[in-house]
Structure formats: structure tokens, C-alpha cells
Scaffold this motif. Structure first.
Motif, PDB file in Angstrom:
ATOM      1  N   ILE A   1       0.849  -1.205   0.000  1.00  0.00           N
ATOM      2  CA  ILE A   1       0.000   0.000   0.000  1.00  0.00           C
ATOM      3  C   ILE A   1       0.885   1.255   0.000  1.00  0.00           C
ATOM      4  N   THR A   2       1.913   1.228   0.830  1.00  0.00           N
ATOM      5  CA  THR A   2       2.840   2.381   0.899  1.00  0.00           C
ATOM      6  C   THR A   2       3.513   2.592  -0.452  1.00  0.00           C
ATOM      7  N   ARG A   3       3.912   1.485  -1.082  1.00  0.00           N
ATOM      8  CA  ARG A   3       4.607   1.596  -2.377  1.00  0.00           C
ATOM      9  C   ARG A   3       3.664   2.183  -3.440  1.00  0.00           C
ATOM     10  N   PHE A   4       2.405   1.723  -3.450  1.00  0.00           N
ATOM     11  CA  PHE A   4       1.439   2.261  -4.422  1.00  0.00           C
ATOM     12  C   PHE A   4       1.317   3.776  -4.265  1.00  0.00           C
ATOM     13  N   ARG A   5       1.166   4.210  -3.029  1.00  0.00           N
ATOM     14  CA  ARG A   5       0.942   5.650  -2.823  1.00  0.00           C
ATOM     15  C   ARG A   5       2.198   6.458  -3.120  1.00  0.00           C
TER      16      ARG A   5
ATOM     17  N   LEU B   1      -9.356  -4.077  -3.771  1.00  0.00           N
ATOM     18  CA  LEU B   1      -7.949  -3.679  -3.910  1.00  0.00           C
ATOM     19  C   LEU B   1      -7.845  -2.188  -4.228  1.00  0.00           C
ATOM     20  N   ALA B   2      -8.710  -1.708  -5.121  1.00  0.00           N
ATOM     21  CA  ALA B   2      -8.685  -0.276  -5.481  1.00  0.00           C
ATOM     22  C   ALA B   2      -8.957   0.582  -4.249  1.00  0.00           C
ATOM     23  N   ALA B   3      -9.968   0.208  -3.461  1.00  0.00           N
ATOM     24  CA  ALA B   3     -10.313   0.988  -2.259  1.00  0.00           C
ATOM     25  C   ALA B   3      -9.159   0.957  -1.252  1.00  0.00           C
ATOM     26  N   ASP B   4      -8.583  -0.229  -1.050  1.00  0.00           N
ATOM     27  CA  ASP B   4      -7.522  -0.360  -0.040  1.00  0.00           C
ATOM     28  C   ASP B   4      -6.253   0.366  -0.473  1.00  0.00           C
ATOM     29  N   LEU B   5      -5.923   0.297  -1.749  1.00  0.00           N
ATOM     30  CA  LEU B   5      -4.705   0.977  -2.209  1.00  0.00           C
ATOM     31  C   LEU B   5      -4.859   2.494  -2.073  1.00  0.00           C
ATOM     32  N   MET B   6      -6.042   3.011  -2.427  1.00  0.00           N
ATOM     33  CA  MET B   6      -6.240   4.467  -2.345  1.00  0.00           C
ATOM     34  C   MET B   6      -6.548   4.910  -0.912  1.00  0.00           C
TER      35      MET B   6
END
Ligand SMILES: O=C(O)CCC(=O)C(=O)O
Length: 280
Positions: free
Chosen positions: A28-32, A104-109
Motif C-alpha cells: 500500500i505504501t509503495r502504491f501511494r 484492492l482499489a479501495a484499499d490501495l487508495m
């Protein structure tokens, strides 16, 4: 809605598309931080084959692009683009509404819920050209940056098919955000990203591997130099509660008319074409 005469989805496929993918805090940190994330083994081979067959049938049925590649402009050479397939086929709707991809979209954002902006198939034909550098949110009249696309290749995608490539951390910089997909976006954004020294991730995708990228992350794809099509399905998610913003260009006006009919400027987007796909 077409009548689905193709039979019922096997239980293991339903369990896959409706299941859970255990994300780590590091992912999650990497995505953001980097603005995109590639995830392996998200969907099984039977799941991709089941929905892929129907997505391909619908692309062939609905495709409006019949010019030979040699007579098309750069955008037209990049892919066959067929949008909102979920409104045409129950089986594609099952895919595009899939809980695993939406959660996944909700959790990543890091948002409580996501809605459908639209889905689209992007089929890069054998001999198809590059997808020029661009950021999707140039096209979207939306009030904040909590938007993302899941890019789902329907086959393993080695370099010769033209996998999606990302400019890491580019969503953090306000450069080239006023350019539509074109030769100009390819050259100008490339020059700016290179000048900033941002790393480009242009690796292949395994079967079952998918990616998420923010609406403001710059991305491109190489040409398909193979003799096989590069079949891809995507779903674009927006935060539940995001508002319609005043269009800043003609493309945003057109998106409002087509994907958010009846939405009002300044109000949350919640039209019949924008259902909630996941909510806590
Ligand atoms: O599939 C491609 O070549 C481009 C995909 C893309 O730009 C997107 O999904 O936002």
C-alpha cells in the motif's frame, strides 16, 4: 443487456473474482509513493480464460475501428478501445463488478468505497503502435485525485506485446497534465520525465499479474511487435463521494456527457452508470 447464452460461471471462477487478495502495508505504501503497483497471482488462468473469451467476443462485436493500421493516427494505432462493456454483457459485468479488484482499489487508495467510472477493453493488435505517455485524469472532470485504473492482461504479456510501463512517482509532479494522448504527449512528457530523472518500470506481466495506477500517474506502452494480440481489460475506479468538477477541456466535457449523465457540477457523482463496486 444481451441475454447470456454462454452458461453459468464455474464456482471456482466466481470464488476467485469475488475473493480477497491479501495486500501488505508495504505494498500500500509503495502504491501511494510510486503511483502504481504491479501484483502477481491475483487472478487464476481459468478466471482470465472464462472472462477473456467473452470480453474478446464483445470487442469483436462492438469495435468501430475498421481502418487498416497504416491509415490510422498514433492514438488509433495504439489499440482497439471498447468501453463500458459491463452494460453490454452480464458476464463482463461480473468481471468488472468483481469484489477482489474493487476492494484492492479501495484499499490501495485508502478510501471507504469506490464507484465505477467506466470499464474498457484495450486490445493492441499485432503490429499495433505505441501508447504515448499520458495521465488519464486529464480526461476526467473529477474533484480529487482518488482515482485509479486496474490493468488486467488476459494473457502473459512479454515485452514484445507492449506491456504497460509507468513513470515512478510521476503522480506527484504537475507536468504534462494538459496534454491529450498524441505524438506531442509522447515527446513532451518523455522529455520532462527524463529531465527529472524519474525511473521507468517497463517490465513484462506474468499470467495473473495485474497493475493499479493513479489517474495522475504517467504511463505508456511499447508497440506490439509480435504476431499475437495483446488483450487487456481495465476498470477505472473513483472514490465514492468524489464530485463532478467543471470541465477544463473538451475531452472532460465529453466524459461528463457519456460516463456521468445527469451528474451536477459540485455534487457527488452517483449516476446509474456509476454504481458502488465496493464499500466498507
Ligand atoms: O493498454 C494500454 O496500452 C494503455 C492503457 C492505459 O493508458 C490505461 O489503462 O490507463
Amino acid at each position: 443487456m444481451e441475454v447470456d447464452i454462454l452458461g453459468k460461471t464455474p464456482p471456482e471462477v466466481l470464488a476467485d473474482i469475488g475473493g480477497d487478495y491479501a495486500l501488505t502495508e508495504a505494498q500500500i505504501t509503495r502504491f501511494r509513493r510510486q503511483g502504481y503497483l504491479k501484483l502477481k497471482n491475483v487472478l487464476s488462468a481459468p478466471t482470465l480464460a472464462w472472462y477473456g473469451a467473452e470480453i474478446t467476443a464483445q470487442v469483436l462485436r462492438l469495435n468501430q475501428q475498421h481502418k487498416p493500421l497504416s491509415q490510422r493516427n498514433t492514438y488509433e494505432k495504439a489499440f482497439l478501445q471498447v468501453m463500458n462493456l459491463w452494460t453490454k454483457s452480464d458476464r463482463v459485468k461480473e468481471f468488472s463488478f468483481g469484489r477482489k479488484l474493487a476492494k484492492l482499489a479501495a484499499d490501495l487508495m485508502g478510501v471507504r468505497g469506490v464507484r465505477m467510472y467506466h470499464d474498457q477493453a484495450l486490445y493492441k493488435e499485432p503490429g499495433g503502435g505505441i501508447t504515448p505517455w499520458h495521465a488519464d485524469q486529464y480526461y476526467w472532470p473529477l474533484s480529487n485525485a482518488n482515482t485509479c485504473t486496474v490493468w488486467v492482461p488476459l494473457q502473459a504479456t512479454p515485452l514484445e506485446l507492449g506491456p504497460l510501463a509507468f513513470s515512478a512517482t510521476s503522480h506527484q509532479f504537475d507536468l504534462g497534465r494538459d496534454l491529450e494522448i498524441s505524438d506531442e504527449s509522447e515527446s513532451q512528457i518523455n522529455a520532462q520525465l527524463t529531465a527529472k530523472g524519474l525511473p521507468v518500470d517497463e517490465g513484462p506481466f506474468d499470467l495473473g499479474e495485474i497493475s493499479y495506477h493513479y489517474g495522475w500517474t504517467f504511463h505508456r506502452a511499447a508497440a506490439n511487435v509480435s504476431d499475437r494480440p495483446r488483450n487487456v481489460m481495465t476498470v477505472i475506479y473513483m472514490e465514492d463521494g468524489i464530485r463532478l468538477a467543471k470541465p477544463r477541456n473538451k475531452n472532460q466535457q465529453s466524459d461528463w456527457d457519456i460516463w456521468m449523465p445527469d451528474a451536477k457540477i459540485g455534487e457527488p457523482v452517483a449516476t446509474i452508470l456509476n454504481p458502488v463496486l465496493y464499500h466498507y
